[in-house]
Design an enzyme around this catalytic site. Structure first.
Site, PDB file in Angstrom:
ATOM      1  N   LEU A 102       0.810  -1.149  -0.025  1.00  0.00           N
ATOM      2  CA  LEU A 102      -0.084   0.191   0.129  1.00  0.00           C
ATOM      3  C   LEU A 102       0.882   1.219  -0.068  1.00  0.00           C
ATOM      4  CD1 LEU A 102      -2.716  -0.943   2.793  1.00  0.00           C
ATOM      5  CD2 LEU A 102      -3.018  -0.523   0.183  1.00  0.00           C
ATOM      6  N   ASP A 103       0.701   2.085  -0.757  1.00  0.00           N
ATOM      7  CA  ASP A 103       1.438   3.262  -1.058  1.00  0.00           C
ATOM      8  C   ASP A 103       1.546   4.098   0.078  1.00  0.00           C
ATOM      9  OD1 ASP A 103      -0.251   5.339  -1.621  1.00  0.00           O
ATOM     10  OD2 ASP A 103      -0.471   4.421  -3.612  1.00  0.00           O
TER      11      ASP A 103
END
Length: 268
Positions: A102-103
């Site tokens: 997940l960025d």
């Protein structure tokens, strides 16, 4: 099975880390130092040690759910000194492997496991991932058509990280989507995907001029975030482990069938 794959499959080492350990002389096979990552290992016969610890086939593994907050990187360390998930996780989970990414600006459900083969199987699967997203502007008919039918972009750099080397990208049709709010200034959707490519949703909607301003993963297959507080972890429930065991068993069977078909073709 190749030595580097064997180590990655039955330990917390990644394939890259296994390669380095082998090349640096930390791996012994049947008592002898082995520096070739491609050496074939026969399970149940060959004895493998890495840094003095035996690596052996095992089916025991642990998976945790982490509700990742915005502002954390999914990496061990960051050259710029930014916060990572391992700054928040309990020390018992420092060696756990994240299932995908997940960025920095995204939040929500992140799975981590102490078994490399479990992480790999989940990452490479087409199991459903559900996200809640907020975009600037309206959901257009063009967006809906692409969500239903898929999309290929020769240039998918819009919405990507500035240093990303990935340019073109193919987007499979979404498993499903639900528009919860559709307004000229912003819109909110729930979307279900069968893959987890690099900043996939940000790239997809940016192509249509819809910048993703909020992104939260709500579930991964049978595993849901539910009411887990931000920044907290939990172990899988019994029913979640049961579903995961079933998936891994079926995946192992499919993998064996693929190998048998390949061998049959090579023998012809």
């Amino acid at each position: 099975m190749r030595l580097n794959k064997y180590i990655a499959h039955y330990s917390t080492y990644s394939r890259r880390e296994a390669d380095k350990a082998i090349q640096d002389g930390y791996v012994r096979v049947n008592g002898e130092i082995e520096d070739n990552p491609a050496t074939q290992i026969e399970e149940g016969r060959d004895i493998v040690y890495i840094s003095g610890k035996q690596v052996s086939p095992q089916e025991k593994y642990t998976v945790i759910v982490y509700n990742k907050p915005k502002g954390e990187l999914v990496t061990k360390s960051d050259p710029k000194g930014r916060r990572t998930i391992y700054d928040s996780l309990h020390k018992d989970f420092r060696h756990y492997i994240p299932v995908g990414r997940l960025d920095f600006a995204s939040e929500g459900l992140l799975l981590l496991t102490d078994a490399s083969h479990v992480a790999t199987a989940l990452m490479e699967s087409d199991l459903e991932r559900i996200y809640k997203i907020k975009i600037k502007g309206e959901v257009t008919p063009e967006m809906e058509d692409a969500m239903m039918n898929g999309l290929y972009l020769e240039d998918a750099s819009a919405g990507a990280h500035s240093h990303s080397k990935i340019k073109s990208m193919e987007f499979k049709p979404f498993i499903g989507y639900k528009i919860q709010k559709n307004q000229p200034n912003y819109s909110i959707l729930k979307v279900a995907l069968s893959e987890g490519k690099n900043r996939e949703l940000r790239r997809f909607f940016a192509h249509f001029g819809g910048e993703v301003v909020d992104l939260k993963r709500l579930s991964f297959a049978e595993i849901e975030l539910n009411n887990l507080p931000t920044g907290k972890t939990r172990f899988l429930t019994r029913s979640e482990y049961s579903a995961l065991h079933k998936f891994l068993k079926e995946e192992k069977k499919r993998s064996k069938e693929r190998k048998n078909r390949l061998k049959a073709v090579e023998d012809e």
